[in-house]
Design an enzyme around this catalytic site. Sequence first.
Site, PDB file in Angstrom:
ATOM      1  N   ASP A 126       0.855  -1.169   0.000  1.00 32.28           N
ATOM      2  CA  ASP A 126       0.000   0.000   0.000  1.00 32.28           C
ATOM      3  C   ASP A 126       0.903   1.234   0.000  1.00 32.28           C
ATOM      4  OD1 ASP A 126      -2.783   1.185   2.073  1.00 32.28           O
ATOM      5  OD2 ASP A 126      -2.252   1.521  -0.020  1.00 32.28           O
ATOM      6  N   SER A 127       0.323   2.394  -0.359  1.00 29.40           N
ATOM      7  CA  SER A 127       1.162   3.575  -0.632  1.00 29.40           C
ATOM      8  C   SER A 127       1.514   4.387   0.614  1.00 29.40           C
ATOM      9  CB  SER A 127       0.439   4.502  -1.612  1.00 29.40           C
ATOM     10  OG  SER A 127      -0.892   4.717  -1.127  1.00 29.40           O
ATOM     11  N   GLY A 128       0.811   4.132   1.714  1.00 27.17           N
ATOM     12  CA  GLY A 128       1.165   4.828   2.944  1.00 27.17           C
ATOM     13  C   GLY A 128       0.185   5.904   3.359  1.00 27.17           C
ATOM     14  N   GLY A 129      -0.596   6.424   2.419  1.00 26.30           N
ATOM     15  CA  GLY A 129      -1.515   7.507   2.751  1.00 26.30           C
ATOM     16  C   GLY A 129      -2.532   7.109   3.796  1.00 26.30           C
ATOM     17  N   PHE A 130      -3.128   5.936   3.601  1.00 27.58           N
ATOM     18  CA  PHE A 130      -4.169   5.476   4.527  1.00 27.58           C
ATOM     19  C   PHE A 130      -3.611   5.354   5.936  1.00 27.58           C
ATOM     20  CE2 PHE A 130      -8.102   3.476   5.591  1.00 27.58           C
ATOM     21  CZ  PHE A 130      -7.801   2.521   6.561  1.00 27.58           C
ATOM     22  N   ASP A 172      -2.948   8.119  -2.215  1.00 31.77           N
ATOM     23  CA  ASP A 172      -4.317   8.650  -2.250  1.00 31.77           C
ATOM     24  C   ASP A 172      -4.679   9.216  -0.884  1.00 31.77           C
ATOM     25  OD1 ASP A 172      -4.262   6.128  -0.988  1.00 31.77           O
ATOM     26  OD2 ASP A 172      -6.400   5.844  -1.321  1.00 31.77           O
ATOM     27  N   GLN A 189     -11.503   6.864  -5.412  1.00 40.09           N
ATOM     28  CA  GLN A 189     -12.127   7.362  -4.205  1.00 40.09           C
ATOM     29  C   GLN A 189     -13.509   7.958  -4.554  1.00 40.09           C
ATOM     30  OE1 GLN A 189     -11.262   6.939  -1.121  1.00 40.09           O
ATOM     31  NE2 GLN A 189      -9.131   6.268  -1.274  1.00 40.09           N
ATOM     32  N   GLY A 235     -11.546   3.944   0.078  1.00 40.70           N
ATOM     33  CA  GLY A 235     -12.573   4.717   0.770  1.00 40.70           C
ATOM     34  C   GLY A 235     -13.731   3.903   1.298  1.00 40.70           C
ATOM     35  N   ASP A 279      -8.088  -7.575   0.788  1.00 36.41           N
ATOM     36  CA  ASP A 279      -7.091  -7.694   1.862  1.00 36.41           C
ATOM     37  C   ASP A 279      -7.738  -7.226   3.162  1.00 36.41           C
ATOM     38  OD1 ASP A 279      -6.698  -4.575   1.413  1.00 36.41           O
ATOM     39  OD2 ASP A 279      -5.729  -5.166   3.310  1.00 36.41           O
ATOM     40  N   CYS A 295     -13.477 -27.782   8.870  1.00 37.94           N
ATOM     41  CA  CYS A 295     -12.240 -27.207   8.338  1.00 37.94           C
ATOM     42  C   CYS A 295     -11.170 -28.294   8.279  1.00 37.94           C
ATOM     43  CB  CYS A 295     -11.756 -26.062   9.234  1.00 37.94           C
ATOM     44  SG  CYS A 295     -10.170 -25.357   8.713  1.00 37.94           S
ATOM     45  N   CYS A 299      -7.872 -27.678   7.924  1.00 34.25           N
ATOM     46  CA  CYS A 299      -6.530 -27.106   8.100  1.00 34.25           C
ATOM     47  C   CYS A 299      -5.728 -27.894   9.118  1.00 34.25           C
ATOM     48  CB  CYS A 299      -6.629 -25.635   8.513  1.00 34.25           C
ATOM     49  SG  CYS A 299      -6.894 -25.337  10.262  1.00 34.25           S
ATOM     50  N   CYS A 325      -7.014 -27.560  12.732  1.00 36.27           N
ATOM     51  CA  CYS A 325      -8.265 -28.275  13.048  1.00 36.27           C
ATOM     52  C   CYS A 325      -8.078 -29.779  13.020  1.00 36.27           C
ATOM     53  CB  CYS A 325      -9.363 -27.840  12.080  1.00 36.27           C
ATOM     54  SG  CYS A 325      -9.881 -26.143  12.395  1.00 36.27           S
ATOM     55  N   HIS A 374      -5.316 -20.783  11.402  1.00 34.43           N
ATOM     56  CA  HIS A 374      -6.670 -21.241  11.040  1.00 34.43           C
ATOM     57  C   HIS A 374      -7.473 -20.143  10.350  1.00 34.43           C
ATOM     58  CE1 HIS A 374     -10.751 -22.770  11.204  1.00 34.43           C
ATOM     59  NE2 HIS A 374     -11.074 -21.608  11.735  1.00 34.43           N
TER      60      HIS A 374
HETATM   61  C1  LIG Z   1      -1.861  -3.024   4.001  1.00 30.25           C
HETATM   62  C2  LIG Z   1      -3.209  -2.350   4.002  1.00 30.25           C
HETATM   63  C3  LIG Z   1      -3.796  -2.242   2.645  1.00 30.25           C
HETATM   64  S1  LIG Z   1      -5.384  -1.669   2.514  1.00 30.25           S
HETATM   65  C4  LIG Z   1      -5.421  -0.180   3.488  1.00 30.25           C
HETATM   66  C5  LIG Z   1      -6.695   0.576   3.136  1.00 30.25           C
HETATM   67  C6  LIG Z   1      -7.876   0.177   3.718  1.00 30.25           C
HETATM   68  C7  LIG Z   1      -9.068   0.844   3.404  1.00 30.25           C
HETATM   69  N1  LIG Z   1     -10.240   0.443   4.007  1.00 30.25           N
HETATM   70  C8  LIG Z   1      -9.089   1.903   2.495  1.00 30.25           C
HETATM   71  C9  LIG Z   1      -7.892   2.317   1.894  1.00 30.25           C
HETATM   72  C10 LIG Z   1      -7.831   3.411   0.953  1.00 30.25           C
HETATM   73  O1  LIG Z   1      -8.852   4.058   0.617  1.00 30.25           O
HETATM   74  N2  LIG Z   1      -6.628   3.737   0.426  1.00 30.25           N
HETATM   75  C11 LIG Z   1      -5.504   3.060   0.749  1.00 30.25           C
HETATM   76  N3  LIG Z   1      -4.339   3.431   0.163  1.00 30.25           N
HETATM   77  N4  LIG Z   1      -5.490   2.023   1.604  1.00 30.25           N
HETATM   78  C12 LIG Z   1      -6.675   1.643   2.203  1.00 30.25           C
END
Ligand SMILES: CCCSCc1cc(N)cc2c(=O)[nH]c(N)nc12
Length: 374
Positions: free
Chosen positions: A94-98, A148, A191, A218, A268, A306, A308, A311, A337
């Site tokens: 992920d880019s870090g903004g969140f 973002d 977004q 978002g 994710d 399950c 796994c 289990c 699990h």
């Molecule tokens: C390792 C985490 C990845 S997902 C993190 C995340 C989670 C959620 N719920 C929304 C966003 C989003 O809008 N933008 C970005 N960059 N990341 C988000």
Amino acid sequence: MAAVTYELKKTCKQSGARLGTIHTPHGSIDTPMFMPVGTLATVKTLSPEELEDMNAQIILSNTYHLWLRPGEDIVQEAGGLHSFMNWDRPILTDSGGFQVFSLSDFRNIKEEGVHFRNHISGEKLFLSPEKAMQIQNALGPDIMMALDECPPYPAEESYMKASVERTSRWAERCLEAHQNKETQGLFGIIQGGEYEHLRKQSADDLISLDFPGYAIGGLSVGEPKDVMNRVLEFTTPLLPSHKPRYLMGVGSADSLIDGAIRGVDMFDCVLPTRIARNGACMTNHGRLVVRNAAYARDFSPIDRDCNCHVCRNYSRAYIRHLIKSNETFGFRLTSYHNLYFLLDLMKKVREAIMEDRLLDFREEFFEQYGFNRP
Ligand SMILES: CCCSCc1cc(N)cc2c(=O)[nH]c(N)nc12
């Protein structure tokens, strides 16, 4: 040859669901699929070998966290994230903004980027689209995300419009700053909150920049599930059918199925490993809080349906004992699990799409799990 490509294999007759394969420099990924989150270059408590055993096809890591600790320069000197963490399958960062918006207690968003305070040391830092790309280029994942802004839910329409327009300008700057186009794919993030016309504007802006894949951001930020599903219903069809669609931060069983039905390919969430560390387990019959006293003498598996390793070999009583004793092995067992449960669920979703029976599968699973139960 683009670093990341998508092969559409089948579209479900019952819904907007589809089967596909994402091709990356570190291997191919069958979709729809779930991506375990390894924020600090580890999926907490589990080894790469265990993740391979449960057929994790790709894992996530986090630009923000790795920038702060150990620093992207150290990861780069190790040969990149794959070498650093001994994982030779695909990685997405992920880019870090969140994370800046969710972790830092001080942040000031400007056109050039976001000023914030390091949530560990308190020092003031600055993250721009160019910096986010420099860090991800150094970490070396197969798939990177553009920087973002993920506004809070709910957000005023006027704020959301200005935010969407800035996120689109940041996406363009990310493309311009991208250094490794041959070996790393860059996805744009749509977004727009719950506003259909802003989701359209964001999608149009980013599609015009021709990213190899698109994320729907978002969401999973506190909105009710019916709002998420409504936003997906009008957003997913805006995205190119020949490119992957990634719903960020979504990971409960019902949301994964409902997202796949609406044409999402990638998911994710930290949920499976996070609740595992609180002694809570996902099962085919609902959530089971194995740390509860009720399981002190229960020698059955977490989930009788399950298959796994956990289990097949360990009881609820034993796992409860470990969790109550704060034994690390207990958290490893519940984490293994829960991740296996979601990866296996997505395998069942792919099989249901292949057989054109995903809506039937949803009904069966929801009934058995207890979703929609009054
Ligand atoms: C390792 C985490 C990845 S997902 C993190 C995340 C989670 C959620 N719920 C929304 C966003 C989003 O809008 N933008 C970005 N960059 N990341 C988000």
